[in-house]
Design a protein around this motif. Structure first.
Motif, PDB file in Angstrom:
ATOM      1  N   THR A 117       0.832  -1.206   0.000  1.00 55.41           N
ATOM      2  CA  THR A 117       0.000   0.000   0.000  1.00 55.41           C
ATOM      3  C   THR A 117       0.867   1.257   0.000  1.00 55.41           C
ATOM      4  O   THR A 117       0.391   2.340   0.312  1.00 55.41           O
ATOM      5  N   ASN A 118       2.124   1.098  -0.357  1.00 59.79           N
ATOM      6  CA  ASN A 118       3.020   2.243  -0.470  1.00 59.79           C
ATOM      7  C   ASN A 118       2.539   3.174  -1.586  1.00 59.79           C
ATOM      8  O   ASN A 118       1.938   2.730  -2.571  1.00 59.79           O
ATOM      9  N   LEU A 119       2.809   4.469  -1.443  1.00 59.33           N
ATOM     10  CA  LEU A 119       2.334   5.461  -2.403  1.00 59.33           C
ATOM     11  C   LEU A 119       2.744   5.136  -3.835  1.00 59.33           C
ATOM     12  O   LEU A 119       1.942   5.265  -4.764  1.00 59.33           O
ATOM     13  N   ARG A 120       3.983   4.697  -4.039  1.00 59.29           N
ATOM     14  CA  ARG A 120       4.437   4.434  -5.408  1.00 59.29           C
ATOM     15  C   ARG A 120       3.677   3.253  -6.023  1.00 59.29           C
ATOM     16  O   ARG A 120       3.437   3.235  -7.232  1.00 59.29           O
ATOM     17  N   ILE A 121       3.277   2.280  -5.194  1.00 55.54           N
ATOM     18  CA  ILE A 121       2.481   1.156  -5.688  1.00 55.54           C
ATOM     19  C   ILE A 121       1.084   1.638  -6.048  1.00 55.54           C
ATOM     20  O   ILE A 121       0.542   1.297  -7.110  1.00 55.54           O
ATOM     21  N   LEU A 122       0.490   2.431  -5.168  1.00 53.30           N
ATOM     22  CA  LEU A 122      -0.872   2.915  -5.411  1.00 53.30           C
ATOM     23  C   LEU A 122      -0.927   3.805  -6.646  1.00 53.30           C
ATOM     24  O   LEU A 122      -1.913   3.776  -7.400  1.00 53.30           O
ATOM     25  N   ARG A 123       0.113   4.587  -6.866  1.00 54.05           N
ATOM     26  CA  ARG A 123       0.144   5.423  -8.065  1.00 54.05           C
ATOM     27  C   ARG A 123       0.190   4.561  -9.320  1.00 54.05           C
ATOM     28  O   ARG A 123      -0.439   4.872 -10.336  1.00 54.05           O
ATOM     29  N   TYR A 124       0.912   3.461  -9.263  1.00 56.89           N
ATOM     30  CA  TYR A 124       0.993   2.556 -10.419  1.00 56.89           C
ATOM     31  C   TYR A 124      -0.339   1.849 -10.642  1.00 56.89           C
ATOM     32  O   TYR A 124      -0.777   1.681 -11.784  1.00 56.89           O
ATOM     33  N   VAL A 125      -0.991   1.449  -9.564  1.00 54.91           N
ATOM     34  CA  VAL A 125      -2.301   0.787  -9.674  1.00 54.91           C
ATOM     35  C   VAL A 125      -3.328   1.735 -10.295  1.00 54.91           C
ATOM     36  O   VAL A 125      -4.169   1.313 -11.095  1.00 54.91           O
ATOM     37  N   GLY A 126      -3.250   3.022  -9.934  1.00 56.47           N
ATOM     38  CA  GLY A 126      -4.147   4.019 -10.516  1.00 56.47           C
ATOM     39  C   GLY A 126      -5.277   4.417  -9.585  1.00 56.47           C
ATOM     40  O   GLY A 126      -5.690   3.658  -8.708  1.00 56.47           O
ATOM     41  N   ASP A 127      -5.770   5.628  -9.775  1.00 56.80           N
ATOM     42  CA  ASP A 127      -6.814   6.176  -8.906  1.00 56.80           C
ATOM     43  C   ASP A 127      -8.083   5.341  -8.901  1.00 56.80           C
ATOM     44  O   ASP A 127      -8.781   5.259  -7.887  1.00 56.80           O
ATOM     45  N   GLU A 132      -9.587   0.001  -3.622  1.00 57.50           N
ATOM     46  CA  GLU A 132      -9.963  -1.415  -3.612  1.00 57.50           C
ATOM     47  C   GLU A 132      -8.730  -2.287  -3.388  1.00 57.50           C
ATOM     48  O   GLU A 132      -8.751  -3.256  -2.619  1.00 57.50           O
ATOM     49  N   TRP A 133      -7.650  -1.966  -4.085  1.00 61.05           N
ATOM     50  CA  TRP A 133      -6.393  -2.691  -3.968  1.00 61.05           C
ATOM     51  C   TRP A 133      -5.898  -2.658  -2.512  1.00 61.05           C
ATOM     52  O   TRP A 133      -5.553  -3.687  -1.932  1.00 61.05           O
ATOM     53  N   ALA A 134      -5.872  -1.445  -1.948  1.00 61.98           N
ATOM     54  CA  ALA A 134      -5.360  -1.284  -0.590  1.00 61.98           C
ATOM     55  C   ALA A 134      -6.212  -2.055   0.413  1.00 61.98           C
ATOM     56  O   ALA A 134      -5.682  -2.753   1.282  1.00 61.98           O
ATOM     57  N   ARG A 135      -7.528  -1.937   0.310  1.00 62.99           N
ATOM     58  CA  ARG A 135      -8.404  -2.638   1.252  1.00 62.99           C
ATOM     59  C   ARG A 135      -8.220  -4.150   1.166  1.00 62.99           C
ATOM     60  O   ARG A 135      -8.205  -4.850   2.179  1.00 62.99           O
ATOM     61  N   HIS A 136      -8.073  -4.664  -0.053  1.00 58.21           N
ATOM     62  CA  HIS A 136      -7.909  -6.108  -0.238  1.00 58.21           C
ATOM     63  C   HIS A 136      -6.663  -6.611   0.483  1.00 58.21           C
ATOM     64  O   HIS A 136      -6.725  -7.571   1.268  1.00 58.21           O
ATOM     65  N   PHE A 137      -5.527  -5.971   0.232  1.00 58.47           N
ATOM     66  CA  PHE A 137      -4.283  -6.461   0.805  1.00 58.47           C
ATOM     67  C   PHE A 137      -4.156  -6.121   2.291  1.00 58.47           C
ATOM     68  O   PHE A 137      -3.541  -6.882   3.052  1.00 58.47           O
TER      69      PHE A 137
END
Length: 218
Positions: A117-127, A132-137
């Motif tokens: 859930t690091n910022l650089r990962i979330l930026r790659y996943v996209g807004d 959803e990605w963060a909540r799942h993991f």
């Protein structure tokens, strides 16, 4: 950028970084005076040529040790160093087996939960998908962590003394709440979060109390 002023150690930080909060907590519990320098991750200050000379990955925190003049990176390594060089308020038990168990809790959070859930990962996943990605993991990670805490937690995450495990737990839950993590599913972690946040050192180092926190988030 890396010069020391007043012979104080320097912490490069961002108000909402869980990793930087860990180090703020350790320094505060150990009563170490330090200078904080703010790196705005939203403005990409961590990608500047100047900062990359200090932290090649462009992440926070970075810590300049006033004793050696050396720069340390990676929050858990910094925590370990502080615990070995400042004897006040030890963050790890004396017994080797107990130390290993506390470190297991620390690494479960720092290595298995936080990085995805690091910022650089979330930026790659996209807004569109980052929440959803963060909540799942986060849910996946906290389910496992709750099982660990069932075996270790008493008053604190490990037994009846505050340890490094508590110092990494609270910042991670804070970020989980930001992404809508349902704490009701994790009663032990939730209780610890509520109780630890009442301790003065946690209040003083809270993201909303930092000088670089935007006024609208205070």
């Amino acid at each position: 950028m890396s010069d020391l002023k007043n012979n104080l150690p320097v912490l490069y930080s961002y108000f909402r970084s869980s990793c930087a909060w860990r180090v703020r907590l350790a320094l505060t519990f150990k009563k170490v005076d330090y200078e904080q320098r703010y790196i705005d991750l939203i403005k990409n200050e961590h990608k500047s040529e100047e900062y990359l000379k200090i932290q090649p990955f462009g992440l926070v925190p970075a810590f300049i040790d006033n004793k050696s003049g050396q720069t340390l990176i990676e929050s858990v390594s910094i925590l370990e160093y502080l615990d070995e060089t400042y004897s006040d308020f030890p963050l790890l038990p004396e017994d080797p087996l107990e130390r290993a168990k506390v470190r297991a809790l620390v690494q479960a959070i720092a290595m298995d939960i936080q990085p995805v859930t690091n910022l650089r990962i979330l930026r790659y996943v996209g807004d569109d998908r980052k929440d959803e990605w963060a909540r799942h993991f986060l849910a996946e990670g906290f389910t496992a962590l709750e099982a660990m805490l069932q075996k270790t937690a008493k008053k604190f995450a490990y037994g009846d003394s505050l340890t490094m495990a508590d110092i990494v737990l609270v910042p991670q839950i804070f970020n989980g709440v930001r992404f809508g993590l349902d704490l009701n599913a994790y009663p032990i972690a939730s209780r610890l979060y509520q109780e630890l946040n009442e301790i003065p050192e946690f209040k003083a180092t809270h993201p909303t109390k930092q000088a670089d926190c935007p006024e609208e988030l205070r």
